[in-house]
Design an enzyme around this catalytic site. Structure first.
Site, PDB file in Angstrom:
ATOM      1  CB  CYS A  42      -0.906   0.001   1.230  1.00  0.00           C
ATOM      2  SG  CYS A  42      -2.067   1.385   1.250  1.00  0.00           S
ATOM      3  CG  ASP A  44      -0.788   4.039   5.285  1.00  0.00           C
ATOM      4  OD1 ASP A  44       0.097   4.591   5.975  1.00  0.00           O
ATOM      5  OD2 ASP A  44      -1.982   3.986   5.625  1.00  0.00           O
ATOM      6  NE  ARG A  46      -0.859   5.004   8.681  1.00  0.00           N
ATOM      7  CZ  ARG A  46      -2.166   4.898   8.943  1.00  0.00           C
ATOM      8  NH1 ARG A  46      -2.605   5.090  10.167  1.00  0.00           N
ATOM      9  NH2 ARG A  46      -3.017   4.580   7.983  1.00  0.00           N
ATOM     10  CG  HIS A  98      -1.630  -1.229   5.837  1.00  0.00           C
ATOM     11  ND1 HIS A  98      -2.099  -0.213   6.635  1.00  0.00           N
ATOM     12  CD2 HIS A  98      -1.845  -0.831   4.561  1.00  0.00           C
ATOM     13  CE1 HIS A  98      -2.552   0.768   5.869  1.00  0.00           C
ATOM     14  NE2 HIS A  98      -2.416   0.419   4.604  1.00  0.00           N
ATOM     15  CB  CYS A 101      -5.785  -0.549   4.555  1.00  0.00           C
ATOM     16  SG  CYS A 101      -5.457   0.054   2.883  1.00  0.00           S
TER      17      CYS A 101
HETATM   18 CO    CO Z   1      -3.433   1.141   2.984  1.00  0.00          CO
END
Ligand code: CO
Length: 204
Positions: A42, A44, A46, A98, A101
């Site tokens: 992803c 993301d 993080r 994750h 998400c």
């Molecule tokens: Co995500």
């Protein structure tokens, strides 16, 4: 002109630390890359691929998009997969989702989010396909976590159903596609146990 000097400072420090430990590190990488792994994760912030698995530049080929999707018509993802399998000859393709998400959560909501809703529609489809399993989970955070996991499983299946992986196996290339999930709350990775290494695994 607006610049971001602190990021260049960080970069200088990072490059000098690596060079101090291994003076030939960057010159060696400049000549070639031979990663053993492709990471499909992803976008993301993080979920930083290399850091999570402790790999250095040159060790992990990476593709990231919102909610780590492998879509059969996405030329971007497919091109990365093709290059990784055909040219770099990676041995492992890791689809890593994750918990928490934002893409998965947005897909479950009924309000509009703009263009991205067309991308997230793929997750909505997964939600509908597994509706009966998900409806049995009364706890909402738990239901979202389950959909994050189901999304990974579906993307593993999508990856192995590409001509790229199928042709690789036909050539006798050793390729294992893994499904993992990362918990942003504690930094821990979990193997979902859905690894596929041959067409026979898929028909099970
Ligand atoms: Co995500």
């Amino acid at each position: 002109m607006i610049t971001l000097p602190h990021l260049f400072e960080n970069n200088k420090k990072w490059a000098s630390e690596i060079s101090a430990a291994n003076p030939d590190f960057f010159s060696g990488l400049a000549a070639q890359q031979s990663p053993e792994y492709l990471w499909i994760g992803c976008s993301d912030s993080r979920v930083p691929a290399n850091e999570i698995v402790g790999l250095l530049p040159g060790e992990l080929f990476v593709h990231r998009n919102i909610a780590n999707l492998v879509i059969h018509t996405d030329m971007n993802c497919l091109s990365v997969l093709q290059y990784a399998v055909d040219i770099l000859k990676v041995k492992h393709v890791i689809v890593c989702g994750h918990y928490g998400c934002g893409g998965v959560m947005a897909a479950m909501e009924d309000r509009p989010h703009g263009l991205v809703d067309n991308w997230l529609r793929h997750i909505r489809d997964i939600q509908q396909r597994h509706g009966r399993i998900l409806e049995c989970i009364e706890n909402e955070p738990e239901r979202i976590r389950r959909l994050c996991e189901l999304n990974v499983v579906e993307q593993v299946i999508n990856a192995v159903n590409t001509t790229i992986i199928k042709d690789g196996w036909k050539r006798g290339q050793h390729i294992v596609v893994h499904g993992w999930i990362y918990d942003i709350a504690d930094g821990m990775l979990k193997d979902l146990g859905v690894s596929i290494s041959s067409p026979a695994d898929l028909s099970l």
